[in-house]
Design a protein around this motif. Structure first.
Motif, short mmCIF file in Angstrom:
data_model
loop_
_atom_site.label_atom_id
_atom_site.label_comp_id
_atom_site.label_asym_id
_atom_site.label_seq_id
_atom_site.Cartn_x
_atom_site.Cartn_y
_atom_site.Cartn_z
N LYS A 1 0.83 -1.21 0.00
CA LYS A 1 0.00 0.00 0.00
C LYS A 1 0.86 1.25 0.00
O LYS A 1 0.52 2.27 -0.62
CB LYS A 1 -0.94 0.00 1.21
N ASN B 1 1.85 2.14 -3.55
CA ASN B 1 0.75 2.81 -4.26
C ASN B 1 0.56 4.23 -3.78
O ASN B 1 0.35 5.16 -4.58
CB ASN B 1 -0.55 2.02 -4.09
N HIS C 1 -0.59 4.06 -8.55
CA HIS C 1 -0.95 2.68 -8.87
C HIS C 1 -0.15 2.12 -10.05
O HIS C 1 0.01 0.91 -10.19
CB HIS C 1 -2.44 2.58 -9.14
N GLY D 1 2.64 0.49 -8.46
CA GLY D 1 2.19 -0.76 -7.84
C GLY D 1 2.04 -1.87 -8.85
O GLY D 1 2.45 -3.02 -8.61
N ASP D 2 1.48 -1.54 -10.01
CA ASP D 2 1.34 -2.54 -11.07
C ASP D 2 2.70 -3.03 -11.53
O ASP D 2 2.90 -4.23 -11.80
CB ASP D 2 0.58 -1.95 -12.26
#
Length: 332
Positions: free
Chosen positions: A207, A210, A215, A218-219
């Protein structure tokens, strides 16, 4: 390689079959509907989606008989995959190739057969869609055309099935597909007592990635960790994404201690790895390990045992590997 050369390329054919990871999987409606349709349209008592493995014939769908596999040496389908055109047998008792076949001389008393090869997009015959009768008969052009039209639909279903089993972002197996692999190895353990182990891993403080970088970052972390783990796995291993930032690795023919060594190597590799991004990213992961055994003979229980160890690793400070010992559930 020409189509004729591919008919003789057994290693390539087996590799094409294995790519679908479909052998020994449960029945699926999409395939059963096709064999039921063949029985209705052609008017035969038996129809099958038959796949030819190294030394056996395995049925993804068999409508009209109760069986899952046979030896390859007695499979009509094994002759079907050796040619490009449909294989038509109007009277098996008068055909030198089949008259002594146990399925001709005994149950179910096969007399006639029509089979169309299941050809993969890269040109390998991995099995056949067939219509089987217990009486001698001619298969007319319209009936052969039905089989020839349905066979590519069988292959399309196999392709769609393969796509549906992969997580679009990470390339790992979906949770459903991974659990199916777990169930398969539980069955192997019950029948043959073959060892296997599960490793669950969860990316630490995901988290925070992100929240700090967005994001997209994060991906990228999910993609990189998945690719890293898959590159360090054996062809026989299964790697899946269970959800969010949690992944799992199924290790066939692997003991508890061997699985711990694998998990520790992966933990160290992930910690040292620099993920390409702007700026470059570094993450760690926590691991839980559980070998198959007493009290872990369904997928839910086995995954829960590995999850217990994973939770302990995270609670203990993360970036660690923890084992749920074999006797934990027995002692409980």
């Amino acid at each position: 390689m020409t189509p004729q050369e591919k008919l003789a390329d057994e290693a390539g054919r087996i590799a094409a079959l294995q790519r679908y990871d479909i052998l020994d999987t449960p029945a699926e409606g999409a395939f059963d509907k096709i064999t039921a349709l063949v029985r209705t349209l052609i008017g035969v008592p038996i129809s099958a989606v038959s796949l030819i493995d190294t030394d056996r014939q395995w049925f993804k769908s068999l409508n009209g008989l109760d069986a899952t596999e046979t030896e390859r040496s007695v499979a009509f389908c094994d002759h079907s995959i050796r040619q490009s055109e449909p294989l038509i047998i109007t009277d098996a008792q008068s055909d030198l190739r089949f008259r002594d076949n146990p399925f001709v001389t005994g149950d179910p008393g096969i007399r006639s057969y029509a089979g169309v090869p299941l050809r993969t997009p890269d040109g390998y015959n991995i099995g056949s869609l067939c219509a089987v009768d217990t009486r001698t008969r001619d298969f007319g052009p319209e009936q052969v055309a039905i089989l020839a039209g349905l066979a590519p639909i069988v292959v399309e279903q196999m392709e769609l099935r393969l796509l549906a089993e992969r997580d679009g972002l990470s390339g790992a197996l979906t949770r459903r597909a991974f659990v199916a692999e777990v169930d398969k190895h539980i069955a192997l353990y019950v029948r043959h007592k073959r060892p296997a182990a599960l490793i669950l891993l969860d990316i630490d403080h995901f988290k925070r990635v992100n929240d700090s970088y967005g994001h997209g970052a994060g991906d990228r972390v999910l993609e990189a960790v998945s690719a890293l783990c898959r590159s360090r796995s054996r062809p026989s291993d299964s790697f899946g994404r269970l959800g969010g930032e949690e992944f799992a690795l199924l290790l066939p023919e692997t003991t508890e201690s061997e699985a711990m060594a694998v998990a520790n190597r992966l933990r160290d590799t992930i910690e040292r790895f620099e993920i390409s991004y702007e700026p470059p990213l570094h993450v760690t992961a926590s691991f839980g390990v559980a070998a198959i055994g007493h009290g872990r003979l369904n997928s839910q229980a086995w995954l829960a045992a590995a999850d217990t160890a994973l939770y302990a690793a995270k609670r203990g400070g993360r970036n660690a590997v923890v084992l749920t010992p074999q006797d934990t559930l027995r002692a409980a």
